[in-house]
Enzyme design. Structure first.
Site, short mmCIF file in Angstrom:
data_model
loop_
_atom_site.label_atom_id
_atom_site.label_comp_id
_atom_site.label_asym_id
_atom_site.label_seq_id
_atom_site.Cartn_x
_atom_site.Cartn_y
_atom_site.Cartn_z
N HIS A 1 4.90 -9.79 2.85
CA HIS A 1 4.01 -10.84 3.39
C HIS A 1 3.31 -11.64 2.30
CE1 HIS A 1 -0.23 -9.06 3.22
NE2 HIS A 1 0.50 -8.00 2.93
N THR B 1 12.51 5.49 11.28
CA THR B 1 13.51 4.48 11.65
C THR B 1 13.19 3.16 10.95
OG1 THR B 1 13.85 5.57 13.76
CG2 THR B 1 14.54 3.25 13.62
N CYS C 1 -8.33 -7.46 1.12
CA CYS C 1 -8.41 -6.12 1.68
C CYS C 1 -9.81 -5.55 1.48
CB CYS C 1 -7.36 -5.22 1.02
SG CYS C 1 -5.85 -6.08 0.66
N THR D 1 0.84 -1.20 0.00
CA THR D 1 0.00 0.00 0.00
C THR D 1 0.87 1.25 0.00
OG1 THR D 1 -1.73 -1.19 1.18
CG2 THR D 1 -1.82 1.23 1.28
N GLN E 1 1.68 -9.08 -6.15
CA GLN E 1 1.30 -10.50 -6.26
C GLN E 1 2.30 -11.30 -7.10
OE1 GLN E 1 -1.04 -12.12 -4.65
NE2 GLN E 1 -2.10 -10.39 -3.74
N1 PLP Z 1 -1.30 -4.45 -4.36
C1 PLP Z 1 -1.79 -5.69 -4.56
C2 PLP Z 1 -1.91 -6.21 -5.95
C3 PLP Z 1 -2.21 -6.48 -3.47
O1 PLP Z 1 -2.69 -7.70 -3.68
C4 PLP Z 1 -2.10 -5.93 -2.16
C5 PLP Z 1 -2.57 -6.69 -1.00
O2 PLP Z 1 -3.46 -7.53 -1.09
C6 PLP Z 1 -1.55 -4.65 -2.00
C7 PLP Z 1 -1.17 -3.93 -3.13
C8 PLP Z 1 -1.36 -4.05 -0.66
O3 PLP Z 1 -0.23 -4.63 -0.04
P1 PLP Z 1 -0.01 -4.54 1.54
O4 PLP Z 1 -0.96 -5.51 2.16
O5 PLP Z 1 1.41 -4.94 1.75
O6 PLP Z 1 -0.25 -3.13 1.93
#
Ligand code: PLP
Length: 378
Positions: free
Chosen positions: A205, A241, A328, A76, A183
């Site tokens: 992650h 940091t 999400c 994000t 992804q």
């Molecule tokens: N972009 C894509 C294609 C994702 O699948 C995700 C999370 O599902 C994100 C961005 C956001 O990543 P993060 O969970 O590390 O903020």
């Protein structure tokens, strides 16, 4: 106490289990090696070196220079930094960003934010397989365009976009190109040179690294306005940091994938085929979304005349974790923007689930998933 049912985890696009190698690599930085890497005394030397080594490893894994990689809190933040970091170089000039209608909300909502600030945004359509066309991009480019952002792999249907081709179109018009590779990194070979991108987002992650850690690749010479003001860490590009343990764990996880990426892909792709075959053999009425070029082990299935959410909950009761839309977005009960964009026929669209397999899954689990789905359907 009731015994915990064994979980069959099939939602690896939402997040993945931390690799043992990543955990082990992280432990010293969460315990005795707690020095702040920015301080001047000797105790900071080890964490500073750990960050530098991790940066080198990650840069070399994606074909970048170390100076072109900076660490963030995840996908994000990387997406926000890329889009806003470029846009904010042109305040009040009504510049345009071109993206696709199937991006993750980290990109889509950054665009919504920027459009509220006066920027123009064009959302490219996709075809039935979720692919953005180079011709559509070519036609959408206007004189006010500054940036194109198209994801490398979609988080709901796994489709891999023709990013090298799209980036070439953007560059032919002198535009910058960003790709959300959250992804893709760790799952398919990703090389910033062959992709020809100027910026690339990744998140640990999603490839068995820790949560809350990611990186943004920024090609040398691309001038991003930093979003965070502060102590000037990461060469002034991202103050705060550093998450030393997270960074080290991310590098260890990526390193583990690099050594076995093709063999792992073959293994989980076989599991994916087994699942689809079993559902076909049982005469289930469903559509496989996405395209031939997809993230290994990722499949979006739309079942006729059934609610995907009901399927998810019934599978959950049987100890099987899958998703409907993107993780999400799981509070929404409306059709996901991706399912809408690829035009899944209306009697199938509501019955969409996403199964994303990983190296922890095996054939016995696939058999359990398919028989559970078949049991719910009949
Ligand atoms: N972009 C894509 C294609 C994702 O699948 C995700 C999370 O599902 C994100 C961005 C956001 O990543 P993060 O969970 O590390 O903020």
């Amino acid at each position: 106490m009731k015994a915990m049912k064994t979980l069959i985890y099939a939602d690896n696009a939402a997040t993945t289990r931390l690799a043992k190698e990543a955990l082990e690599a992280m432990l010293p930085w969460l315990s005795e090696e707690y020095g702040n890497p920015s301080t001047l005394y000797g105790f900071a030397r080890n964490p500073r070196k750990a960050i530098a080594d991790s940066r080198n490893a990650i840069a070399s894994a994606i074909g970048a220079k170390s100076t072109e990689v900076f660490f963030t809190s995840g996908g994000t933040e990387s997406d926000n930094c890329a889009l806003k970091g470029i846009a904010f170089r042109f305040p009040g000039q009504k510049k345009r960003i071109i993206t696709s209608c199937i991006e993750h909300h980290a990109v889509l909502n950054s665009c919504t934010f920027l459009s509220k600030m006066g920027y123009n945004v064009t959302y490219l359509p996709v075809d039935r397989q979720g692919i953005v066309s180079a011709q559509d991009l070519e036609q959408a480019i206007t004189d006010d365009t500054i940036l194109v952002s198209i994801m490398l792999a979609n988080n709901e249907i796994g489709t891999i976009e023709p990013v090298a081709k799209l980036a070439a179109v953007a560059h032919a018009h002198g535009l910058l190109f960003h790709t959300d590779a959250v992804q893709a990194v760790g799952h398919i070979p990703v090389d910033v040179q062959s992709l020809g991108v100027d910026m690339l987002s990744a998140s640990a992650h999603k490839f068995n690294g820790p949560k809350g850690t990611g990186f943004l690749y920024v090609r040398e010479g691309v001038d991003l306005l930093p979003l965070l003001s502060g102590g000037g860490q990461e060469g002034g590009r991202r103050s705060g940091t550093e998450n030393v343990a997270g960074i080290v764990g991310m590098a260890a996880a990526l390193n583990k994938h690099a050594s076995s990426i093709d063999a792992d892909a073959r293994y989980i792709e076989n599991l994916r085929c087994r699942l689809i075959d079993q559902l076909h053999n049982a005469n289930c009425d469903f559509i496989v979304n996405g395209c031939k070029e997809h993230i290994p082990g990722s499949v979006s299935l739309s079942f006729r005349n059934i609610e995907g959410e009901m399927l998810l909950h019934r599978l959950d009761l049987m100890g099987i974790a899958v998703a409907t839309g993107s993780a999400c977005n799981s509070k929404e009960t409306v059709l996901s923007h991706v399912v809408r964009a690829i035009n899944v026929p209306s009697d199938y669209a509501n019955g969409t689930i996403r199964v994303t397999l990983g190296m922890d899954n095996d054939e016995a689990q696939i058999d359990q998933i398919s028989s559970a789905i078949i049991k719910i359907l009949y």
